[in-house]
Design a protein around this motif. Structure first.
Motif, PDB file in Angstrom:
ATOM      1  N   SER A  53       0.692  -1.081   0.030  1.00 24.26           N
ATOM      2  CA  SER A  53      -0.180   0.242  -0.192  1.00 24.26           C
ATOM      3  C   SER A  53       0.928   1.119  -0.123  1.00 24.26           C
ATOM      4  CB  SER A  53      -0.468  -0.102   1.193  1.00 24.26           C
ATOM      5  OG  SER A  53       0.054  -0.028   2.601  1.00 24.26           O
ATOM      6  N   TRP A  54       0.195   2.572   0.435  1.00 19.10           N
ATOM      7  CA  TRP A  54       0.978   3.679   0.027  1.00 19.10           C
ATOM      8  C   TRP A  54       0.389   4.879   1.192  1.00 19.10           C
ATOM      9  CZ3 TRP A  54       4.547   4.780  -3.571  1.00 19.10           C
ATOM     10  CH2 TRP A  54       4.509   4.057  -4.769  1.00 19.10           C
ATOM     11  N   PRO A  82      -3.447   0.139  -3.118  1.00 18.03           N
ATOM     12  CA  PRO A  82      -4.234   1.154  -2.341  1.00 18.03           C
ATOM     13  C   PRO A  82      -3.544   2.006  -1.768  1.00 18.03           C
ATOM     14  CG  PRO A  82      -4.098  -0.928  -1.075  1.00 18.03           C
ATOM     15  CD  PRO A  82      -3.281  -1.134  -2.757  1.00 18.03           C
ATOM     16  N   VAL A  83      -4.183   3.467  -1.045  1.00 21.09           N
ATOM     17  CA  VAL A  83      -3.365   4.004   0.219  1.00 21.09           C
ATOM     18  C   VAL A  83      -4.199   3.913   1.109  1.00 21.09           C
ATOM     19  CG1 VAL A  83      -3.737   6.882   0.334  1.00 21.09           C
ATOM     20  CG2 VAL A  83      -3.491   5.739  -1.964  1.00 21.09           C
ATOM     21  N   GLY A  84      -3.475   3.331   1.393  1.00 21.57           N
ATOM     22  CA  GLY A  84      -4.086   2.789   3.331  1.00 21.57           C
ATOM     23  C   GLY A  84      -3.559   3.766   3.923  1.00 21.57           C
ATOM     24  N   TRP A 101     -11.722  12.472   2.012  1.00 26.05           N
ATOM     25  CA  TRP A 101     -12.119  11.651   0.797  1.00 26.05           C
ATOM     26  C   TRP A 101     -11.828  10.511   0.393  1.00 26.05           C
ATOM     27  CZ3 TRP A 101      -8.681  10.842  -3.840  1.00 26.05           C
ATOM     28  CH2 TRP A 101      -9.689   9.829  -4.451  1.00 26.05           C
ATOM     29  N   PHE A 102     -10.085  10.582   0.987  1.00 25.55           N
ATOM     30  CA  PHE A 102      -9.442   8.920   1.702  1.00 25.55           C
ATOM     31  C   PHE A 102      -9.598   7.978   2.432  1.00 25.55           C
ATOM     32  CE2 PHE A 102      -6.325  10.944  -1.549  1.00 25.55           C
ATOM     33  CZ  PHE A 102      -5.491  10.166  -2.120  1.00 25.55           C
ATOM     34  N   GLN A 103     -10.366   8.911   3.492  1.00 27.18           N
ATOM     35  CA  GLN A 103     -11.184   8.244   4.416  1.00 27.18           C
ATOM     36  C   GLN A 103     -12.204   7.068   4.567  1.00 27.18           C
ATOM     37  OE1 GLN A 103     -10.916  10.951   8.124  1.00 27.18           O
ATOM     38  NE2 GLN A 103     -10.586  10.033   9.311  1.00 27.18           N
ATOM     39  N   SER A 104     -13.385   8.269   3.795  1.00 30.81           N
ATOM     40  CA  SER A 104     -14.685   7.569   3.280  1.00 30.81           C
ATOM     41  C   SER A 104     -14.760   6.374   2.004  1.00 30.81           C
ATOM     42  CB  SER A 104     -15.780   8.466   3.094  1.00 30.81           C
ATOM     43  OG  SER A 104     -15.242   9.597   3.803  1.00 30.81           O
ATOM     44  N   ASP A 105     -14.036   7.239   1.386  1.00 31.82           N
ATOM     45  CA  ASP A 105     -14.099   6.706   0.118  1.00 31.82           C
ATOM     46  C   ASP A 105     -13.229   4.936  -0.011  1.00 31.82           C
ATOM     47  OD1 ASP A 105     -16.051   8.360  -0.502  1.00 31.82           O
ATOM     48  OD2 ASP A 105     -15.527   8.564  -2.497  1.00 31.82           O
ATOM     49  N   HIS A 106     -12.168   5.555   0.851  1.00 33.12           N
ATOM     50  CA  HIS A 106     -10.458   4.582   0.428  1.00 33.12           C
ATOM     51  C   HIS A 106     -10.319   3.777   1.773  1.00 33.12           C
ATOM     52  CE1 HIS A 106      -9.870   5.717  -3.581  1.00 33.12           C
ATOM     53  NE2 HIS A 106     -10.444   7.168  -3.395  1.00 33.12           N
ATOM     54  N   GLY A 107     -11.283   3.332   2.442  1.00 38.52           N
ATOM     55  CA  GLY A 107     -10.544   3.348   3.940  1.00 38.52           C
ATOM     56  C   GLY A 107      -8.794   3.675   4.716  1.00 38.52           C
ATOM     57  N   ALA A 108      -9.065   4.793   3.853  1.00 38.75           N
ATOM     58  CA  ALA A 108      -7.524   4.647   4.902  1.00 38.75           C
ATOM     59  C   ALA A 108      -7.451   5.596   5.876  1.00 38.75           C
ATOM     60  CB  ALA A 108      -6.996   5.927   3.606  1.00 38.75           C
ATOM     61  N   GLU A 109      -7.102   5.373   6.326  1.00 42.71           N
ATOM     62  CA  GLU A 109      -6.522   5.903   8.125  1.00 42.71           C
ATOM     63  C   GLU A 109      -5.995   7.227   8.059  1.00 42.71           C
ATOM     64  OE1 GLU A 109      -2.849   4.072  10.403  1.00 42.71           O
ATOM     65  OE2 GLU A 109      -3.639   5.217  12.119  1.00 42.71           O
ATOM     66  N   LEU A 110      -6.831   8.265   8.540  1.00 42.71           N
ATOM     67  CA  LEU A 110      -6.063   9.624   8.512  1.00 42.71           C
ATOM     68  C   LEU A 110      -5.274  10.232  10.299  1.00 42.71           C
ATOM     69  CD1 LEU A 110      -5.879  12.630   8.154  1.00 42.71           C
ATOM     70  CD2 LEU A 110      -8.170  13.277   9.220  1.00 42.71           C
ATOM     71  N   VAL A 111      -3.627  10.198   9.721  1.00 42.15           N
ATOM     72  CA  VAL A 111      -2.415  10.842  10.830  1.00 42.15           C
ATOM     73  C   VAL A 111      -2.419  12.529  10.512  1.00 42.15           C
ATOM     74  CG1 VAL A 111      -0.722   9.948  11.153  1.00 42.15           C
ATOM     75  CG2 VAL A 111      -1.723   8.496  10.403  1.00 42.15           C
ATOM     76  N   THR A 112      -2.792  13.014  12.054  1.00 44.54           N
ATOM     77  CA  THR A 112      -2.358  14.408  11.715  1.00 44.54           C
ATOM     78  C   THR A 112      -2.452  14.283  13.200  1.00 44.54           C
ATOM     79  OG1 THR A 112      -2.793  16.549  10.888  1.00 44.54           O
ATOM     80  CG2 THR A 112      -5.051  15.497  12.003  1.00 44.54           C
ATOM     81  N   THR A 113      -1.862  15.539  13.459  1.00 49.28           N
ATOM     82  CA  THR A 113      -1.928  16.066  14.921  1.00 49.28           C
ATOM     83  C   THR A 113      -3.213  16.590  15.522  1.00 49.28           C
ATOM     84  OG1 THR A 113      -1.970  19.134  14.287  1.00 49.28           O
ATOM     85  CG2 THR A 113      -0.008  17.596  14.271  1.00 49.28           C
TER      86      THR A 113
END
Ligand SMILES: [Zn+2]
Length: 347
Positions: A53-54, A82-84, A101-113
């Motif tokens: 993944s990316w 996939p963008v994980g 969009w990456f979270q809802s449509d691609h199931g990606a995890e969001l990492v931020t502060t």
């Protein structure tokens, strides 16, 4: 004697990747660009190969166009993997815009502060059809040109939700001092400030890469602005504190991957230039404020060039940041003029 050319930061690439293309800047690290509908017409985004993944760093401003380009990138340079995971450096729309969009449509995890997530989610939900009175009062306090003020007031206000995709609940926090694994490298996480509160930067322990986001840029200075959310803020002090702290980590051979413009080396030199430029601007302002002036009246002294309509908003918030710094550090006094503008005078 060194020539001017010798002391400017260097860039290994003269040309950025075309929209929809990628340049491999290090093993398993892709540099891509997305368009912005502004004078600054692009944002840089990066992808780190995780094997199956990316991890993507920053996401562009939300629009059908940028999501179409992402879809092309995923099918093309990203090879259909996939963008994980999505890492977002700070809460501005050109960086966090497509994270939801990456979270809802691609199931990606969001990492931020935590601050970036809270700010982005709060502002995305805060939809205003009319200009908030607090924002208009802030513009008058800054001495906004009456013509610019009248034009703005007649238009629908800028809303975060216009440029940021809806953000679902939930994210993973990174914070100061973390060691973060990404793209086969361990990265020290250090917080920037001043351009955006709690702005993440990433320093590779395994090679020379640094992800600076918008905290440090190669050929433009990061915008440092005061907004109606916190009109008394001193983000310039915060930016200077962060840059002095981060400068201790910087090495000449670092390859700095920023949010705009070209990747560059000679990071210590670039940070010193940016810091010195602000100190120079503050000195010029102190000379200029021998008689009372509003933040907007400081444009020629501060920017040393004329400010067009496309830059007016960013210039105004940056001018307020500079006068607020002088005021908050006790170097100028201020009083209200009849037009409600704060006017500042040196002490
Ligand atoms: Zn930014």
């Amino acid at each position: 004697m060194v020539s001017v050319a010798d002391v400017t930061p260097r860039t290994p690439w003269e040309e950025p990747p075309a929209m929809g293309d990628a340049i491999e800047v290090a093993e398993g690290v892709l540099w891509m660009r997305l368009p912005l509908p502004m004078k600054l017409d692009h944002v840089n985004v990066y992808a780190f190969d995780e094997g199956d993944s990316w991890t993507v760093v920053d996401t562009g401003m939300s629009s059908n166009k940028t999501r179409r380009i992402w879809t092309e990138l995923m099918a093309g340079p990203l090879g259909g993997k996939p963008v994980g995971r999505v890492v977002v450096t700070h809460h501005h729309p050109d960086h966090i815009g497509n994270a939801g969009w990456f979270q809802s449509d691609h199931g990606a995890e969001l990492v931020t502060t935590r601050t970036a997530w809270l700010f982005a989610r709060m502002l995305t939900l805060d939809v205003q059809e009319e200009w908030p009175q607090e924002t208009l009062a802030y513009y008058r306090s800054a001495g906004m040109d009456p013509e610019v003020y009248a034009v703005r007031r007649a238009e629908r206000p800028f809303n975060f939700s216009d440029t940021v995709y809806p953000m679902p609940l939930g994210f993973t926090r990174v914070q100061q001092g973390d060691v973060f694994r990404m793209g086969g490298r361990d990265w020290d996480v250090h917080m920037g400030n001043g351009h955006a509160p709690e702005h993440a930067t990433f320093w590779s322990r395994d090679d020379n890469l640094v992800l600076t986001g918008d905290q440090v840029l190669s050929s433009i200075s990061p915008n440092i602005g005061v907004y109606a959310t916190e009109p008394e803020a001193d983000p310039l002090a915060e930016w200077l504190e962060a840059c002095e702290r981060l400068a201790a980590l910087a090495r000449p051979e670092h390859l700095a991957l920023g949010g705009h413009k070209l990747p560059f080396t000679r990071l210590p030199l670039r940070m010193r230039q940016l810091i010195d430029n602000h100190h120079g601007a503050l000195e010029r302002l102190m000379e200029f404020l021998d008689t009372p002036k509003s933040a907007a009246e400081c444009f020629p002294t501060l920017f040393k060039r004329s400010i067009g309509p496309a830059e007016y908003g960013l210039a105004l918030v940056e001018a307020v940041a500079h006068v607020n710094h002088l005021y908050q550090t006790g170097q100028v006094s201020r009083e209200r003029r009849a037009d409600e503008a704060w006017v500042y005078q040196r002490l």
